[in-house]
Enzyme design. Sequence first.
Site, PDB file in Angstrom:
ATOM      1  N   GLU A   1      79.870  44.652  94.092  1.00  0.00           N
ATOM      2  CA  GLU A   1      79.690  46.038  93.699  1.00  0.00           C
ATOM      3  C   GLU A   1      78.284  46.124  93.109  1.00  0.00           C
ATOM      4  O   GLU A   1      77.919  45.306  92.265  1.00  0.00           O
ATOM      5  CB  GLU A   1      80.712  46.449  92.625  1.00  0.00           C
ATOM      6  CG  GLU A   1      80.573  47.927  92.286  1.00  0.00           C
ATOM      7  CD  GLU A   1      81.426  48.374  91.096  1.00  0.00           C
ATOM      8  OE1 GLU A   1      81.918  47.523  90.347  1.00  0.00           O
ATOM      9  OE2 GLU A   1      81.564  49.608  90.935  1.00  0.00           O
TER      10      GLU A   1
ATOM     11  N   ARG B   1      87.608  31.419  90.377  1.00  0.00           N
ATOM     12  CA  ARG B   1      86.234  31.781  90.074  1.00  0.00           C
ATOM     13  C   ARG B   1      85.580  30.647  89.297  1.00  0.00           C
ATOM     14  O   ARG B   1      86.245  29.794  88.733  1.00  0.00           O
ATOM     15  CB  ARG B   1      86.199  33.069  89.270  1.00  0.00           C
ATOM     16  CG  ARG B   1      86.728  32.890  87.843  1.00  0.00           C
ATOM     17  CD  ARG B   1      86.729  34.197  87.055  1.00  0.00           C
ATOM     18  NE  ARG B   1      85.596  35.014  87.361  1.00  0.00           N
ATOM     19  CZ  ARG B   1      85.665  36.327  87.605  1.00  0.00           C
ATOM     20  NH1 ARG B   1      86.833  36.942  87.580  1.00  0.00           N
ATOM     21  NH2 ARG B   1      84.585  37.016  87.846  1.00  0.00           N
TER      22      ARG B   1
ATOM     23  N   LYS C   1      80.413  40.328  83.653  1.00  0.00           N
ATOM     24  CA  LYS C   1      79.378  41.359  83.677  1.00  0.00           C
ATOM     25  C   LYS C   1      79.339  42.106  82.359  1.00  0.00           C
ATOM     26  O   LYS C   1      78.281  42.477  81.875  1.00  0.00           O
ATOM     27  CB  LYS C   1      79.653  42.350  84.813  1.00  0.00           C
ATOM     28  CG  LYS C   1      79.117  41.898  86.156  1.00  0.00           C
ATOM     29  CD  LYS C   1      79.360  42.967  87.219  1.00  0.00           C
ATOM     30  CE  LYS C   1      78.971  42.450  88.601  1.00  0.00           C
ATOM     31  NZ  LYS C   1      79.390  43.366  89.673  1.00  0.00           N
TER      32      LYS C   1
END
Length: 572
Positions: A46, A272, A282
């Site tokens: 994104e 991850r 983030k």
Amino acid sequence: MNSSDRSPEGLNSPEPKPKNFIQEMVERDLAEGRSGGRVHTRFPPEPNGYLHIGHAKSIHLNFGIARDYGGKCNLRFDDTNPLNEDPAFVESIRRDIRWLGFDWEDREFHASDYYDQLYEWAVHLVREGKAYVCELDEKEIREYRGTVTEAGRPSPWRDRPVEESLDLLERMRQGEFEEGRYTLRAKIDMAAANMKMRDPLIYRIRHAVHHRTGDRWKIYPMYDFAHCLSDAIEGITHSLCTLEFKDNRELYDWFVENCPVSSRPYQTEFARLNLTHTVMSKRKLKRLVEEGIVEGWDDPRLPTLSGMRRRGYTPEAIATFCDRIGVARTDSVIELALLEHHLREDLNARALRVMTVLDPLKLVITNYPEDRTEVFQALNNPEDPDAGTHELPFSRELWVERGDFREDAPRKWFRLAPGKEVRLKFAYFVTCEEVIRNEKGEVIELRCTYDPQSRGGQSPDGRKVKGTLHWVSARHAVECEARLYSNLFTEAHPEAEGKDLLECLDPHSLEIRPHCKAEPYLASVAVGESVQFFRHGYFVVDPDTNEERRVFNRTVGLRDSWAKLEKKLQPG
RNA sequence: UGGCCGGUCGUCUAAGGGUAGGACACUAGGUUUUGGUCCUAGUUGUGGGGGUUCGAAUCCUCCCCGGCCAACCA
């Protein structure tokens, strides 16, 4: 060093590299002819922030699978939320992926490319009685959804006639209603144990300008709806994502199976990447940047790819690291030391060696003529004879490292101390004869004598010196600034024991040395190039470098076994 | 407390009924004109209890521990 040398049989029998579960799955799918023998992956960021080392793992996985199995990998920007997204991020993402060495050719896509198609499919779901326009507000939706232990209740609008939903949906699209007034929801199962299946939202109203579609759309699709269908549109065969999307898979399949798509993608989750001594989310990275804890998204202490690039990390080091950590389904935290190992391994093989004094102390060779200069040939890289040599001027007055001198030498001290002889790398043996102090009693100069017979660093009588020091000719020295970076956090797991992120910060994660003395050769090193500062570590030329000021960032220090030894000797 | 996923050296990761291996880290030694690199050796592990089996990290069962899920984020 060649890894094949380690194998007893040499090149003909490389050690079989174990396959991870995704490679096994792909091979199985290929063997069974699933997806028509195709492999097509995608990396779907994104554009709402900078890529970090965790994304690098995903990029290597997705592009690597495509490369290894004769497939393709798309770059797709998952731009379904105009509030967070920015074209500047799009550009930084492209740059970072290219930097890592991957090429998506002409396959750059955006979920926003598919808005028309997605809308058609939403209409299809409504017509099929599988979606409806809901009037519950945000709070009510939450309440009706129930909890993990209690079933939800159906929305009062759940059985709204198809024609009415169709009409409302079209008017939502036209921008007739304010934000929040209506949503489009899938009609699935309000009592599902999987919360994701309790009539999830498909569209929400947003009167926002999208960076690619402008103000054309007043409604925007949710991730769960857009992502799987975008995969289907692009003919993705293997949709790889992280573990926290496991529950979303049921929804992923539901949308793909209930819309008239022509291709069937399958989602698979993997763990991850987490790293010690840093943060990866983030949200937290953004906080560090916005609160001015670091100097920007490319601060060399951040695990962002732009930060790592500025720090001096190489794409090759990141690649071997990603290769080594593997891909699995177990939550894990990799030690930063492993990343640093791969970094040193790469830099050791290719970084040119130069001498730079970070904390200068004057050393005068009393028996060396004042007007004389010699030029030695310095080996560029002992690991690589083909790297050649460069010229290194020597004269009577030198700079040496203040830390390489001790008035009271501890046990096993190989360096300068009163009366001790050491080797100056590539030059001569010198012996410390006298220590000069200022009025405050601080050591400001060492007066030494040199042995002319030891030219080049060897003595004809074969006497040994244990210490070899780096040095810079004072007359020829180039001034530079060194930025010594270390971990941003003192804790291996910041926030682990309920601590706030900021409590775990290391106040000394950046130490600036504005007046270092470097050999002249260093003036010719270009921005972005890596060198090894002899006995210190690997440094890279920072973009802040200009005519007046040369700036070097410490990428990673050399391993320092003396520091360990000294620590051990101290208490005893 | 509901559902799902997962537990192998300190950290990652192999072994998928048949010798628990590799890497990093750590320790000790060797080489060295970087106390770097390199080389050699070594320590450390199947979460626990039952069961199946000649044989279990692997299969079954119970327990324990960890993660994820209740944004109009992705």
